[in-house]
Design a protein around this motif. Structure first.
Motif, short mmCIF file in Angstrom:
data_model
loop_
_atom_site.label_atom_id
_atom_site.label_comp_id
_atom_site.label_asym_id
_atom_site.label_seq_id
_atom_site.Cartn_x
_atom_site.Cartn_y
_atom_site.Cartn_z
N ILE A 1 41.86 -27.12 -26.69
CA ILE A 1 41.86 -27.22 -25.22
C ILE A 1 43.28 -27.07 -24.67
CG2 ILE A 1 39.74 -28.56 -25.02
CD1 ILE A 1 41.39 -31.06 -24.83
N GLY A 2 44.22 -26.87 -25.56
CA GLY A 2 45.57 -26.51 -25.12
C GLY A 2 45.72 -25.01 -25.25
N HIS A 3 46.95 -24.54 -25.37
CA HIS A 3 47.15 -23.10 -25.49
C HIS A 3 46.74 -22.57 -26.86
CE1 HIS A 3 49.76 -23.84 -21.97
NE2 HIS A 3 49.30 -22.66 -21.62
N GLY A 4 47.01 -23.34 -27.90
CA GLY A 4 46.65 -22.90 -29.24
C GLY A 4 47.39 -21.64 -29.62
N ALA A 5 46.91 -20.97 -30.63
CA ALA A 5 47.51 -19.73 -31.09
C ALA A 5 46.40 -18.82 -31.57
CB ALA A 5 48.49 -20.03 -32.23
N GLU A 6 46.61 -17.53 -31.41
CA GLU A 6 45.60 -16.57 -31.81
C GLU A 6 46.23 -15.55 -32.75
OE1 GLU A 6 43.81 -14.51 -28.55
OE2 GLU A 6 42.46 -13.36 -29.84
N ASN A 7 45.50 -15.24 -33.81
CA ASN A 7 45.97 -14.21 -34.72
C ASN A 7 44.77 -13.45 -35.25
OD1 ASN A 7 46.64 -13.46 -37.81
ND2 ASN A 7 48.47 -13.26 -36.55
N ASN A 8 44.74 -12.15 -35.05
CA ASN A 8 43.66 -11.32 -35.57
C ASN A 8 42.27 -11.81 -35.20
OD1 ASN A 8 44.41 -9.00 -36.85
ND2 ASN A 8 45.07 -10.08 -38.71
N GLY A 9 42.10 -12.31 -33.99
CA GLY A 9 40.79 -12.78 -33.56
C GLY A 9 40.45 -14.18 -33.99
N HIS A 10 41.33 -14.84 -34.76
CA HIS A 10 41.12 -16.23 -35.14
C HIS A 10 42.00 -17.12 -34.28
CE1 HIS A 10 38.72 -15.25 -38.65
NE2 HIS A 10 39.60 -14.33 -38.97
N PHE A 11 41.44 -18.25 -33.88
CA PHE A 11 42.21 -19.19 -33.08
C PHE A 11 42.64 -20.37 -33.93
CE2 PHE A 11 39.59 -16.91 -30.06
CZ PHE A 11 40.49 -16.65 -29.03
N TYR A 12 43.82 -20.87 -33.64
CA TYR A 12 44.33 -22.06 -34.33
C TYR A 12 44.85 -23.04 -33.30
CZ TYR A 12 44.14 -18.73 -38.12
OH TYR A 12 43.70 -17.79 -39.01
N CYS A 13 44.68 -24.34 -33.59
CA CYS A 13 45.13 -25.35 -32.64
C CYS A 13 46.65 -25.47 -32.65
CB CYS A 13 44.48 -26.70 -32.95
SG CYS A 13 44.96 -27.40 -34.54
N CYS A 14 47.27 -25.11 -33.75
CA CYS A 14 48.72 -25.27 -33.86
C CYS A 14 49.25 -24.35 -34.96
CB CYS A 14 49.08 -26.73 -34.19
SG CYS A 14 48.39 -27.27 -35.77
N ALA A 15 50.57 -24.21 -35.01
CA ALA A 15 51.18 -23.33 -36.01
C ALA A 15 50.91 -23.83 -37.43
CB ALA A 15 52.68 -23.22 -35.75
N HIS A 16 50.83 -25.15 -37.59
CA HIS A 16 50.55 -25.72 -38.91
C HIS A 16 49.23 -25.16 -39.46
CE1 HIS A 16 49.77 -28.73 -42.04
NE2 HIS A 16 48.56 -28.79 -41.55
N CYS A 17 48.18 -25.17 -38.64
CA CYS A 17 46.87 -24.69 -39.10
C CYS A 17 46.91 -23.18 -39.34
CB CYS A 17 45.79 -25.03 -38.08
SG CYS A 17 45.31 -26.76 -38.14
N ALA A 18 47.63 -22.45 -38.51
CA ALA A 18 47.77 -21.01 -38.72
C ALA A 18 48.44 -20.75 -40.06
CB ALA A 18 48.58 -20.40 -37.57
N ARG A 19 49.50 -21.53 -40.33
CA ARG A 19 50.23 -21.37 -41.58
C ARG A 19 49.35 -21.70 -42.78
NH1 ARG A 19 54.73 -23.53 -39.37
NH2 ARG A 19 54.19 -25.57 -40.17
N LYS A 20 48.56 -22.77 -42.65
CA LYS A 20 47.66 -23.18 -43.73
C LYS A 20 46.61 -22.11 -44.01
CE LYS A 20 48.98 -27.22 -45.18
NZ LYS A 20 49.24 -27.47 -46.60
N SER A 21 46.32 -21.29 -43.01
CA SER A 21 45.34 -20.22 -43.20
C SER A 21 46.01 -18.91 -43.58
CB SER A 21 44.53 -20.03 -41.91
OG SER A 21 43.77 -21.19 -41.65
N GLY A 22 47.29 -18.97 -43.87
CA GLY A 22 47.98 -17.81 -44.38
C GLY A 22 48.59 -16.90 -43.31
N VAL A 23 48.63 -17.39 -42.07
CA VAL A 23 49.24 -16.58 -41.00
C VAL A 23 50.74 -16.85 -40.99
CG1 VAL A 23 49.30 -16.15 -38.52
CG2 VAL A 23 47.13 -16.70 -39.63
N ILE A 24 51.49 -15.78 -41.03
CA ILE A 24 52.95 -15.92 -41.06
C ILE A 24 53.53 -15.50 -39.71
CG2 ILE A 24 55.07 -15.08 -42.17
CD1 ILE A 24 53.10 -14.54 -44.64
N GLY A 25 54.47 -16.25 -39.24
CA GLY A 25 55.17 -15.84 -38.03
C GLY A 25 54.76 -16.55 -36.76
N LEU A 26 53.82 -17.49 -36.87
CA LEU A 26 53.49 -18.31 -35.70
C LEU A 26 54.20 -19.65 -35.87
CD1 LEU A 26 49.66 -17.82 -35.11
CD2 LEU A 26 51.52 -17.07 -33.64
N ASP A 27 55.01 -20.00 -34.91
CA ASP A 27 55.76 -21.24 -35.03
C ASP A 27 55.65 -22.07 -33.77
OD1 ASP A 27 57.03 -21.13 -37.64
OD2 ASP A 27 58.05 -19.37 -36.85
#
Ligand SMILES: [Zn+2]
Ligand SMILES: [Zn+2]
Length: 77
Positions: free
Chosen positions: A48-74
């Motif tokens: 419900i905040g801004h979150g982060a999006e990568n390749n059509g996947h949404f993440y609540c924070c950079a930590h979760c993006a990183r845990k899913s193997g997304v590099i470069g979201l901080d």
């Protein structure tokens, strides 16, 4: 008066929300979030905040993006 798409409550202060080509009628933001908010692809919390999006996947924070193997979201820390 309109009926909430999520819980079925009829409420005089209900509102409609439009995102792209979908829209819905809700009696509360909680119901609107339930129907519209994206879910984190890693922890599945509702974003419900801004979150982060990568390749059509949404993440609540950079930590979760990183845990899913997304590099470069901080997060800014
Ligand atoms: Zn509702
Ligand atoms: Zn997450």
């Amino acid at each position: 008066m309109a009926t909430c798409d999520v819980c079925g409550n009829t409420y005089d202060k209900s509102f409609t929300l439009t995102q792209g080509d979908r829209s819905g009628t809700f009696d509360s933001f909680e119901c609107a979030i339930h129907a519209f908010a994206p879910r984190c692809a890693h922890c599945e919390c509702t974003i419900i905040g801004h979150g982060a999006e990568n390749n059509g996947h949404f993440y609540c924070c950079a930590h979760c993006a990183r845990k899913s193997g997304v590099i470069g979201l901080d997060d800014r820390i």
